[in-house]
Design a protein around this motif. Structure first.
Motif, PDB file in Angstrom:
ATOM      1  N   PHE A   1       0.963  -1.418   0.041  1.00  0.00           N
ATOM      2  CA  PHE A   1       0.026   0.186   0.019  1.00  0.00           C
ATOM      3  C   PHE A   1       0.852   1.270  -0.086  1.00  0.00           C
ATOM      4  CE2 PHE A   1      -2.241  -3.432   1.691  1.00  0.00           C
ATOM      5  CZ  PHE A   1      -3.596  -3.315   1.213  1.00  0.00           C
ATOM      6  N   GLY A   2       2.094   1.259  -0.186  1.00  0.00           N
ATOM      7  CA  GLY A   2       3.053   2.201  -0.349  1.00  0.00           C
ATOM      8  C   GLY A   2       3.845   2.836   0.950  1.00  0.00           C
ATOM      9  N   PHE A   3       3.589   1.757   1.948  1.00  0.00           N
ATOM     10  CA  PHE A   3       4.300   2.160   3.367  1.00  0.00           C
ATOM     11  C   PHE A   3       5.503   1.398   3.700  1.00  0.00           C
ATOM     12  CE2 PHE A   3      -0.350   3.139   3.783  1.00  0.00           C
ATOM     13  CZ  PHE A   3      -0.289   4.689   4.065  1.00  0.00           C
ATOM     14  N   VAL A   4       6.276   1.748   4.694  1.00  0.00           N
ATOM     15  CA  VAL A   4       7.354   1.106   5.160  1.00  0.00           C
ATOM     16  C   VAL A   4       7.331   1.482   6.507  1.00  0.00           C
ATOM     17  CG1 VAL A   4       8.728   0.956   3.048  1.00  0.00           C
ATOM     18  CG2 VAL A   4       9.198   2.879   4.654  1.00  0.00           C
ATOM     19  N   VAL A   5       7.815   0.278   7.373  1.00  0.00           N
ATOM     20  CA  VAL A   5       8.130   0.728   8.711  1.00  0.00           C
ATOM     21  C   VAL A   5       9.632   1.417   8.873  1.00  0.00           C
ATOM     22  CG1 VAL A   5       8.583  -0.363  10.954  1.00  0.00           C
ATOM     23  CG2 VAL A   5       6.994  -1.341   9.464  1.00  0.00           C
ATOM     24  N   ARG A   6       9.505   2.672   9.451  1.00  0.00           N
ATOM     25  CA  ARG A   6      10.665   3.466   9.339  1.00  0.00           C
ATOM     26  C   ARG A   6      11.614   3.185  10.295  1.00  0.00           C
ATOM     27  NH1 ARG A   6      14.399   6.049   8.351  1.00  0.00           N
ATOM     28  NH2 ARG A   6      14.902   8.138   8.036  1.00  0.00           N
ATOM     29  N   TYR A   7      11.259   2.707  11.581  1.00  0.00           N
ATOM     30  CA  TYR A   7      12.455   2.833  12.561  1.00  0.00           C
ATOM     31  C   TYR A   7      12.332   0.836  12.883  1.00  0.00           C
ATOM     32  CZ  TYR A   7      12.103   7.633  12.282  1.00  0.00           C
ATOM     33  OH  TYR A   7      12.125   8.892  12.121  1.00  0.00           O
ATOM     34  N   GLU A   8      12.933   0.180  12.402  1.00  0.00           N
ATOM     35  CA  GLU A   8      13.047  -1.308  12.839  1.00  0.00           C
ATOM     36  C   GLU A   8      13.854  -1.513  13.916  1.00  0.00           C
ATOM     37  OE1 GLU A   8      13.183  -4.121   9.418  1.00  0.00           O
ATOM     38  OE2 GLU A   8      12.559  -2.318   8.193  1.00  0.00           O
TER      39      GLU A   8
ATOM     40  N   THR B   1      19.117   1.386  15.315  1.00  0.00           N
ATOM     41  CA  THR B   1      19.226   2.618  16.046  1.00  0.00           C
ATOM     42  C   THR B   1      20.541   3.305  15.871  1.00  0.00           C
ATOM     43  OG1 THR B   1      17.796   1.709  18.039  1.00  0.00           O
ATOM     44  CG2 THR B   1      18.831   3.618  18.449  1.00  0.00           C
ATOM     45  N   GLY B   2      21.552   2.578  15.522  1.00  0.00           N
ATOM     46  CA  GLY B   2      22.659   2.932  15.157  1.00  0.00           C
ATOM     47  C   GLY B   2      22.756   3.947  13.790  1.00  0.00           C
ATOM     48  N   ILE B   3      21.785   3.669  12.988  1.00  0.00           N
ATOM     49  CA  ILE B   3      21.654   4.686  11.710  1.00  0.00           C
ATOM     50  C   ILE B   3      20.631   5.572  11.800  1.00  0.00           C
ATOM     51  CG2 ILE B   3      20.933   4.288   9.358  1.00  0.00           C
ATOM     52  CD1 ILE B   3      22.192   1.396   9.237  1.00  0.00           C
ATOM     53  N   THR B   4      19.381   5.070  12.423  1.00  0.00           N
ATOM     54  CA  THR B   4      18.279   6.202  12.376  1.00  0.00           C
ATOM     55  C   THR B   4      18.482   6.982  13.504  1.00  0.00           C
ATOM     56  OG1 THR B   4      16.950   4.563  13.803  1.00  0.00           O
ATOM     57  CG2 THR B   4      16.768   4.339  11.211  1.00  0.00           C
ATOM     58  N   GLY B   5      18.940   6.487  14.685  1.00  0.00           N
ATOM     59  CA  GLY B   5      19.188   7.355  15.821  1.00  0.00           C
ATOM     60  C   GLY B   5      17.633   7.204  16.796  1.00  0.00           C
ATOM     61  N   TYR B   6      16.882   6.422  16.383  1.00  0.00           N
ATOM     62  CA  TYR B   6      15.687   6.243  17.218  1.00  0.00           C
ATOM     63  C   TYR B   6      15.519   4.681  17.360  1.00  0.00           C
ATOM     64  CZ  TYR B   6      14.569  10.750  15.741  1.00  0.00           C
ATOM     65  OH  TYR B   6      14.319  12.164  15.412  1.00  0.00           O
ATOM     66  N   GLU B   7      15.202   4.208  18.604  1.00  0.00           N
ATOM     67  CA  GLU B   7      14.782   2.920  19.110  1.00  0.00           C
ATOM     68  C   GLU B   7      13.529   2.501  18.160  1.00  0.00           C
ATOM     69  OE1 GLU B   7      14.025   3.119  23.068  1.00  0.00           O
ATOM     70  OE2 GLU B   7      12.060   4.352  23.133  1.00  0.00           O
ATOM     71  N   ALA B   8      13.486   1.104  18.241  1.00  0.00           N
ATOM     72  CA  ALA B   8      12.455   0.417  17.468  1.00  0.00           C
ATOM     73  C   ALA B   8      11.064   1.042  17.364  1.00  0.00           C
ATOM     74  CB  ALA B   8      12.435  -0.928  17.404  1.00  0.00           C
ATOM     75  N   GLU B   9      10.445   1.401  16.453  1.00  0.00           N
ATOM     76  CA  GLU B   9       9.056   1.840  16.465  1.00  0.00           C
ATOM     77  C   GLU B   9       8.206   1.235  15.417  1.00  0.00           C
ATOM     78  OE1 GLU B   9       8.813   5.973  16.249  1.00  0.00           O
ATOM     79  OE2 GLU B   9       9.785   6.352  18.080  1.00  0.00           O
ATOM     80  N   PRO B  10       7.677   0.103  15.705  1.00  0.00           N
ATOM     81  CA  PRO B  10       7.127  -0.854  14.723  1.00  0.00           C
ATOM     82  C   PRO B  10       5.584  -0.175  14.355  1.00  0.00           C
ATOM     83  CG  PRO B  10       6.880  -2.030  16.921  1.00  0.00           C
ATOM     84  CD  PRO B  10       7.611  -0.862  17.067  1.00  0.00           C
ATOM     85  N   TRP B  11       5.252   0.852  14.929  1.00  0.00           N
ATOM     86  CA  TRP B  11       3.774   1.387  14.849  1.00  0.00           C
ATOM     87  C   TRP B  11       3.970   2.711  13.900  1.00  0.00           C
ATOM     88  CZ3 TRP B  11       6.336   1.412  19.502  1.00  0.00           C
ATOM     89  CH2 TRP B  11       6.994   2.494  20.037  1.00  0.00           C
ATOM     90  N   HIS B  12       5.485   3.088  13.886  1.00  0.00           N
ATOM     91  CA  HIS B  12       5.587   4.362  12.987  1.00  0.00           C
ATOM     92  C   HIS B  12       5.620   4.056  11.439  1.00  0.00           C
ATOM     93  CE1 HIS B  12       7.641   8.269  12.757  1.00  0.00           C
ATOM     94  NE2 HIS B  12       7.992   7.955  11.567  1.00  0.00           N
ATOM     95  N   LEU B  13       4.706   4.111  10.650  1.00  0.00           N
ATOM     96  CA  LEU B  13       4.962   4.068   9.231  1.00  0.00           C
ATOM     97  C   LEU B  13       5.320   5.163   8.347  1.00  0.00           C
ATOM     98  CD1 LEU B  13       3.708   1.276   9.950  1.00  0.00           C
ATOM     99  CD2 LEU B  13       2.005   1.419   8.155  1.00  0.00           C
TER     100      LEU B  13
END
Length: 323
Positions: free
Chosen positions: A267-274, A278-290
């Motif tokens: 549907f055009g979405f990706v889970v942004r923070y897997e 964290t070492g790449i995105t700077g955020y802990e995992a957020e499976p809810w954040h699309l």
């Protein structure tokens, strides 16, 4: 009358003689090199032809008249890869603001990504343009301008919503289609906790997180104002709502969360923070954040086995803020 010698002129003549000798020496060395190559080549050819020994004394190669007669090496110039921006279909789609059409005209998601990574799309594709689906916002890449407000915001229909139920229209329609598919699959239902958040709302949200757990804790769970994907209007936080809505923390392990992780790309979405990045995105995992990319780019992201937008577009990791 005898003229006295001119030291400067004598020095010039000596330099000229030295230069002439050097030129002659280089030509002689080059000539000997040519002779050696010809002798070796003739020996190899004769040996192959006779299957054994050969009489090299009978060979009379034709020597070049001079070193200057040796042909100069020819170099082939490799043409630069064409830019997708030169394609009229791509240019027209860019001008029209139709991001999906741009990606399709470029040859699909994988081809578009390759053009961006190689630099052949730089004339018409910017990963910093907040109005485009392919924009990358992280701790090293703030929105420009910081108080950016997206256009065409609408209220999401067809699923339970708390807080901000607003998204850009393309993302809202895609989310509604995905929510309907989840309902039909029988795994449950999803609700939207938070969609578009303005700069001012993010100021408040971030401050609340700092007050609750300190700045270090806030920085791995909440974006600073001007650095949040939610400000783009194409990002949403989901919650499971099969039997009354749960919390964000319930989403990843829920049937709805697992379905989203496996199927949201359709549907055009990706889970942004897997988990584990964290070492790449700077955020802990957020499976809810699309994050909405559109069907073509999301397919390329999924099929290529990518896990972060930073890796997908070959950008530096962004584990922390500048300074």
């Amino acid at each position: 009358m005898i003229r006295s010698a001119d030291p400067a002129a004598a020095s010039t003549r000596r330099a000229a003689r030295v230069a002439s000798v050097r030129v002659r020496r280089r030509r002689i060395v080059a000539l000997f090199a040519v002779v050696a190559v010809v002798i070796i080549a003739v020996a190899i050819a004769t040996t192959r032809g006779s299957g054994g020994g050969s009489d090299l004394s009978a060979v009379e190669p034709e020597w070049p008249a001079s070193v200057d007669a040796i042909p100069a090496p020819q170099f082939t110039t490799v043409a630069a890869a064409p830019s997708i921006c030169d394609d009229p279909a791509v240019a027209a789609a860019v001008a029209a603001g139709d991001d999906e059409a741009v990606v399709i005209a470029a040859g699909g998601g994988a081809a578009f990504r390759e053009a961006v990574v190689s630099g052949t799309a730089s004339a018409c594709v910017s990963l910093s343009d907040p109005a485009r689906r392919w924009v990358v916002v992280n701790k090293q890449r703030p929105l420009d301008p910081l108080d950016y407000v997206p256009g065409n915001l609408v209220r999401v229909q067809g699923l339970q919503t708390m807080n901000s139920g607003i998204l850009r229209q393309d993302a809202a329609e895609a989310l509604q289609a995905m929510a309907s598919a989840i309902d039909q699959s029988g795994v449950g239902a999803i609700g939207q906790l938070s969609g578009y958040r303005s700069y001012d709302v993010q100021v408040t949200t971030y401050a609340e997180n700092v007050a609750r757990g300190g700045q270090a804790e806030a920085d791995i769970s909440s974006a600073r104002p001007g650095f949040s994907e939610h400000q783009l209007g194409i990002t949403m936080d989901l919650m499971p709502c099969a039997n009354g809505c749960g919390t964000l923390d319930d989403f990843g392990a829920s049937p709805e969360g697992q379905w989203v992780a496996e199927n949201s790309w359709q549907f055009g979405f990706v889970v942004r923070y897997e988990e584990g990045y964290t070492g790449i995105t700077g955020y802990e995992a957020e499976p809810w954040h699309l994050r909405y990319l559109g069907p073509e780019l999301a397919r390329a992201y999924h099929d290529g086995g990518w896990h972060t937008l930073e890796e997908f577009f070959n950008l530096p990791a962004a584990p922390g803020y500048p300074g």
